[in-house]
Write a protein that holds these residues in place. Structure first.
Motif, short mmCIF file in Angstrom:
data_model
loop_
_atom_site.label_atom_id
_atom_site.label_comp_id
_atom_site.label_asym_id
_atom_site.label_seq_id
_atom_site.Cartn_x
_atom_site.Cartn_y
_atom_site.Cartn_z
N ARG A 148 0.82 -1.21 0.04
CA ARG A 148 0.19 -0.02 0.16
C ARG A 148 0.80 1.33 0.15
NH1 ARG A 148 -5.22 0.74 0.44
NH2 ARG A 148 -6.28 2.56 1.28
N LEU A 149 0.67 2.20 -0.56
CA LEU A 149 1.23 3.45 -0.75
C LEU A 149 0.38 4.63 -1.03
CD1 LEU A 149 3.99 2.87 -3.78
CD2 LEU A 149 4.38 2.77 -1.52
N GLY A 150 0.48 5.34 -0.03
CA GLY A 150 -0.90 6.22 0.24
C GLY A 150 -2.14 5.57 0.22
N ALA A 151 -3.15 6.03 -0.71
CA ALA A 151 -4.20 5.61 -0.73
C ALA A 151 -4.59 4.24 -1.73
CB ALA A 151 -5.41 6.61 -1.05
N ASP A 152 -3.60 3.90 -2.20
CA ASP A 152 -3.68 2.86 -3.48
C ASP A 152 -2.83 1.63 -3.07
OD1 ASP A 152 -5.17 4.54 -5.37
OD2 ASP A 152 -3.24 5.55 -5.46
N ASN A 153 -3.39 0.59 -3.45
CA ASN A 153 -2.72 -0.78 -3.26
C ASN A 153 -2.11 -1.16 -4.64
OD1 ASN A 153 -3.30 -1.45 -0.54
ND2 ASN A 153 -5.36 -2.20 -1.23
N TYR A 154 -0.86 -1.80 -4.64
CA TYR A 154 0.00 -2.18 -5.39
C TYR A 154 0.33 -3.62 -5.53
CZ TYR A 154 0.43 2.76 -6.63
OH TYR A 154 0.03 3.97 -6.97
N THR A 155 0.11 -4.52 -6.43
CA THR A 155 0.66 -5.77 -6.85
C THR A 155 2.27 -5.98 -6.63
OG1 THR A 155 -1.63 -6.41 -7.66
CG2 THR A 155 0.48 -7.85 -7.96
N VAL A 156 2.67 -6.76 -5.72
CA VAL A 156 4.04 -7.02 -5.74
C VAL A 156 4.52 -7.93 -6.78
CG1 VAL A 156 6.17 -7.74 -4.50
CG2 VAL A 156 4.38 -6.39 -3.29
N LEU A 157 5.32 -7.61 -7.83
CA LEU A 157 5.81 -8.63 -8.87
C LEU A 157 6.94 -9.28 -8.63
CD1 LEU A 157 4.99 -6.15 -11.80
CD2 LEU A 157 3.44 -7.76 -11.07
N ALA A 158 7.88 -8.44 -7.79
CA ALA A 158 9.23 -9.32 -7.45
C ALA A 158 9.94 -8.47 -6.48
CB ALA A 158 10.22 -9.15 -8.95
N ILE A 159 10.60 -9.03 -5.60
CA ILE A 159 11.42 -8.39 -4.56
C ILE A 159 12.88 -8.90 -4.63
CG2 ILE A 159 11.95 -8.31 -2.00
CD1 ILE A 159 8.97 -8.72 -1.80
N ASP A 160 14.00 -8.13 -4.82
CA ASP A 160 15.39 -8.33 -4.88
C ASP A 160 15.81 -7.97 -3.74
OD1 ASP A 160 17.91 -8.55 -5.53
OD2 ASP A 160 17.89 -7.70 -7.55
N TYR A 161 16.11 -8.78 -2.82
CA TYR A 161 16.70 -8.49 -1.32
C TYR A 161 18.10 -7.99 -1.42
CZ TYR A 161 12.82 -10.27 0.71
OH TYR A 161 11.35 -10.67 1.30
N SER A 162 18.70 -8.58 -2.40
CA SER A 162 20.25 -8.15 -2.61
C SER A 162 20.49 -6.58 -3.20
CB SER A 162 20.73 -9.11 -3.46
OG SER A 162 20.40 -9.08 -4.82
N ASN A 163 19.52 -6.17 -3.94
CA ASN A 163 19.74 -4.93 -4.61
C ASN A 163 18.67 -3.89 -3.91
OD1 ASN A 163 21.74 -5.37 -6.46
ND2 ASN A 163 20.26 -6.35 -7.84
N HIS A 164 18.11 -4.60 -2.83
CA HIS A 164 16.89 -3.69 -1.88
C HIS A 164 15.95 -2.92 -2.82
CE1 HIS A 164 21.06 -3.56 0.11
NE2 HIS A 164 20.09 -4.37 0.93
N THR A 165 15.24 -3.55 -3.55
CA THR A 165 14.35 -3.19 -4.77
C THR A 165 13.09 -3.99 -4.77
OG1 THR A 165 15.35 -4.23 -6.72
CG2 THR A 165 16.25 -2.01 -6.14
N VAL A 166 12.08 -3.39 -4.92
CA VAL A 166 10.83 -4.12 -5.06
C VAL A 166 10.21 -3.59 -6.32
CG1 VAL A 166 9.85 -2.71 -3.34
CG2 VAL A 166 8.46 -4.75 -4.03
N THR A 167 9.62 -4.25 -7.26
CA THR A 167 8.80 -4.05 -8.34
C THR A 167 7.35 -4.24 -8.24
OG1 THR A 167 10.78 -4.66 -9.87
CG2 THR A 167 8.75 -4.29 -10.82
N VAL A 168 6.60 -3.22 -8.51
CA VAL A 168 5.01 -3.39 -8.12
C VAL A 168 4.46 -2.73 -9.63
CG1 VAL A 168 5.55 -3.08 -5.63
CG2 VAL A 168 4.99 -0.96 -7.14
N ALA A 169 3.00 -3.01 -9.65
CA ALA A 169 2.28 -2.65 -10.54
C ALA A 169 0.78 -2.05 -9.80
CB ALA A 169 2.05 -3.48 -11.91
N GLY A 170 0.35 -1.24 -10.56
CA GLY A 170 -0.77 -0.29 -9.84
C GLY A 170 -1.95 -0.94 -10.56
N ALA A 171 -3.13 -0.78 -9.71
CA ALA A 171 -4.48 -1.23 -9.93
C ALA A 171 -4.94 -0.94 -11.60
CB ALA A 171 -5.59 -0.92 -8.95
#
Length: 605
Positions: A13-36
């Motif tokens: 959840r970012l602000g008032a919107d939910n985003y689907t988590v597509l991938a999490i890269d723990y080594s590079n500290h990134t998360v890829t998400v897509a909006g509704a």
């Protein structure tokens, strides 16, 4: 703000919107998400700007993203004429056509965009980030299709967020060897440590941190002297035995324990000296295995080679030896030793002990189980023996379920995390000994799940765990459901030679059971087509496996209920008046000529 599981998907959840988590890269500290807005529509209408609330632990990646700017409902007049030829044409999708003639545009945010005049004829712009490497992907050529379905495809691919690993309590938790725990709404509630306790922020203590500082100072002061002494010793006397990388990883340091373990509690320190178990010397295990001879090798575990050995007291043992590999391997070895040292159950492989942390290698010692694995007998090198008849398979299912029910019932509960037929051993009388606890987790009683990167074996991993990064005891139930299907079908969990839609046995089983085509799934040689009682029993077990394989973990039965149902099938057949002793089933699952009744779960034998 954390990752939550909603509708079988990992969401953020970012602000008032939910985003689907597509991938999490723990080594590079990134998360890829897509909006509704990405949805299934090729041309979605983006509602508002994508923003990250200030003060959160996430931020938009400046290097991975590129902004798209949408201008909606543009009405051009003589005072505000349409854009010049250097601007892409309007969005061509039918959903953006207006009876009034209004048009909409999408452009890539570039220098000079703010100087254009024509956007004054449009509504307020909406800015949405997309992945830069995808936008510029020459194979997809999204730029040329941007005003068509190109931008919709880019929105589905999402955008990238990044986080500072040193911010927030989870950093201190993971840095101390723990796992971050969250409640159902994604809020951090504590640090799960390997001793089963949940602490507020980390698994360390001030006392240990002080010991680290003292040990570091001492080590720095004598470093030169140690180098000289080590050089002299090397010249005077060469080592008689090759020291593996595992021994170097486990060598005690000035502050005690292993290098990885400093600053942690006894159980978390990785020091096997604190375990309540017998300590073998390296020399006696070397003698027992004929110097780890290749002729004594009986298999490979998940992270070590296993050798057969003969101790001086006459016991025949299996000795697991760490691969020459990473810290992760050492942690898994120590985790297995810590868990096995406190367990006693007739269907768990007996653990005899291990070497101490001062040993040249870390070795784990178990009772030797002579009859191979269930996988060997179902579809491995011993399958041709046809030793596992249907009654034996049913007993294997009962005893394996009993072992898992015991693990889930101890305090704190233990989730095995790698339940599979190759981890179910058989003794000379074909009784079950569940093995390989390297991936297991101690599970506190006061949390609903543990957030952790999915681990396990393809074909057995709980899809909800894989998608939502949330481990529960029902993850073991899913894996056991795959084991049940293997027992009735004699097929492996994953087989690349099968038809593409049937490579994964769990998916194949669900489809065959729903289509009432069980005869296309089961091993007919077990008596399914020739013995009515066997057919009914195999059908009920298939029904039970179907329930275990539900995508939603909450729809799966507890392992105690599975054990009770299997034991009833084995011991009592179909009970009174032909009723199957399992909970009510779905009318869309298995077609069978009897009614189901509920039973009271039990873990006793």
């Amino acid at each position: 703000m954390g990752v939550a599981c909603e509708g079988g998907r990992a969401t953020l959840r970012l602000g008032a919107d939910n985003y689907t988590v597509l991938a999490i890269d723990y080594s590079n500290h990134t998360v890829t998400v897509a909006g509704a807005a990405s949805g299934d529509d090729h041309c979605p209408r983006v509602a508002r700007n994508v923003t990250v609330p200030p003060g959160t632990w996430l931020s938009l990646s400046d290097t991975a993203n590129e902004d798209l700017v949408f201008w909606f409902d543009c009405v051009f007049t003589a005072e505000t004429p349409p854009p010049r030829a250097d601007v892409p044409p309007p969005i061509s999708c039918s959903g953006f056509r207006s009876p009034s003639g209004a048009t909409s545009f999408v452009v890539v945010a570039r220098p000079g965009v703010d100087e254009w005049e024509w956007p004054r004829a449009c509504k307020k712009p909406v800015v949405v980030p997309v992945l830069k490497d995808q936008l510029l992907n020459p194979d997809a050529d999204y730029l040329s299709r941007l005003n068509g379905d190109g931008y919709g495809q880019l929105l589905k691919l999402g955008f990238q967020l990044t986080w500072d690993p040193s911010a927030g309590p989870c950093y201190f938790c993971e840095n101390s060897g723990g796992q971050c725990s969250y409640n159902q709404v994604g809020e951090f509630i504590g640090c799960l440590c390997s001793d089963g306790r949940v602490r507020s922020t980390d698994c360390g203590s001030k006392k240990n941190k002080k010991a680290i500082a003292i040990g570091t100072s001492i080590a720095a002061g004598v470093l030169s002297l140690l180098l000289v002494v080590m050089a002299c010793l090397y010249i005077r006397k060469r080592r008689q035995y090759k020291v593996t990388s595992s021994s170097r990883l486990l060598k005690p340091t000035a502050s005690g324990g292993t290098p990885r373990s400093r600053g942690s509690t006894d159980m978390e320190s990785g020091s096997v000296r604190s375990l309540q178990t017998h300590h073998f010397t390296y020399e006696e295990l070397e003698e027992a295995t004929d110097s780890f001879s290749g002729t004594m090798e009986i298999g490979d575990g998940g992270f070590g080679t296993v050798y057969k050995g003969h101790l001086r007291d006459g016991r025949v043992v299996a000795v697991k030896r760490l691969y020459n590999n990473s810290w992760r391997r050492v942690e898994q070895f120590l985790n297995e030793a810590a868990i096995l040292s406190r367990l006693r159950h007739p269907n768990l492989v007996p653990f005899y002990g291990c070497t101490s942390s001062r040993s040249r290698e870390l070795l784990l010692v178990y009772e030797f189980v002579p009859n191979g694995t269930v996988a060997d007998h179902l579809h491995g090198h011993r399958a041709a023996e046809r030793a596992l008849t249907w009654p034996l398979r049913l007993s294997v299912a009962v005893e394996a379920a009993a072992a898992l029910a015991y693990l889930h019932a101890v305090e704190p509960p233990i989730v095995h995390r790698d339940v599979k037929t190759s981890n179910i051993l058989l003794d000379a009388s074909f009784h079950v000994k569940v093995a390989d606890f390297g991936l297991s987790r101690l599970f506190p009683l006061d949390v609903t799940h543990v957030s952790t990167a999915p681990q396990g074996t393809p074909g057995y991993v709980d899809p909800e765990y894989h998608q939502c990064y949330q481990l529960t005891d029902r993850s073991d139930v899913y894996s056991f459901g795959v084991v049940l299907v293997e027992l009735i079908s004699s097929k492996p969990a994953v087989d690349m030679t099968r038809d593409r839609s049937e490579i994964n046995l769990a998916g194949m089983a669900i489809n065959k059971i729903q289509q009432r085509q069980l005869e296309q799934l089961v091993d007919l040689d077990l008596g399914y087509g020739s013995d009515e009682a066997t057919k009914k029993a195999m059908t009920v077990v298939a029904e039970l496996a179907f329930r275990c394989l539900q995508q939603n973990g909450e729809m799966r039965p507890a392992i105690k209920e599975v054990f009770d149902a299997l034991r009833s099938i084995r011991d009592d057949g179909f009970g009174k008046k032909g009723a199957a002793l399992i909970a009510p089933r779905s009318p869309d699952t298995v077609h069978a000529p009897w009614d189901s009744i509920s039973t009271t779960p039990s873990v006793s034998q």
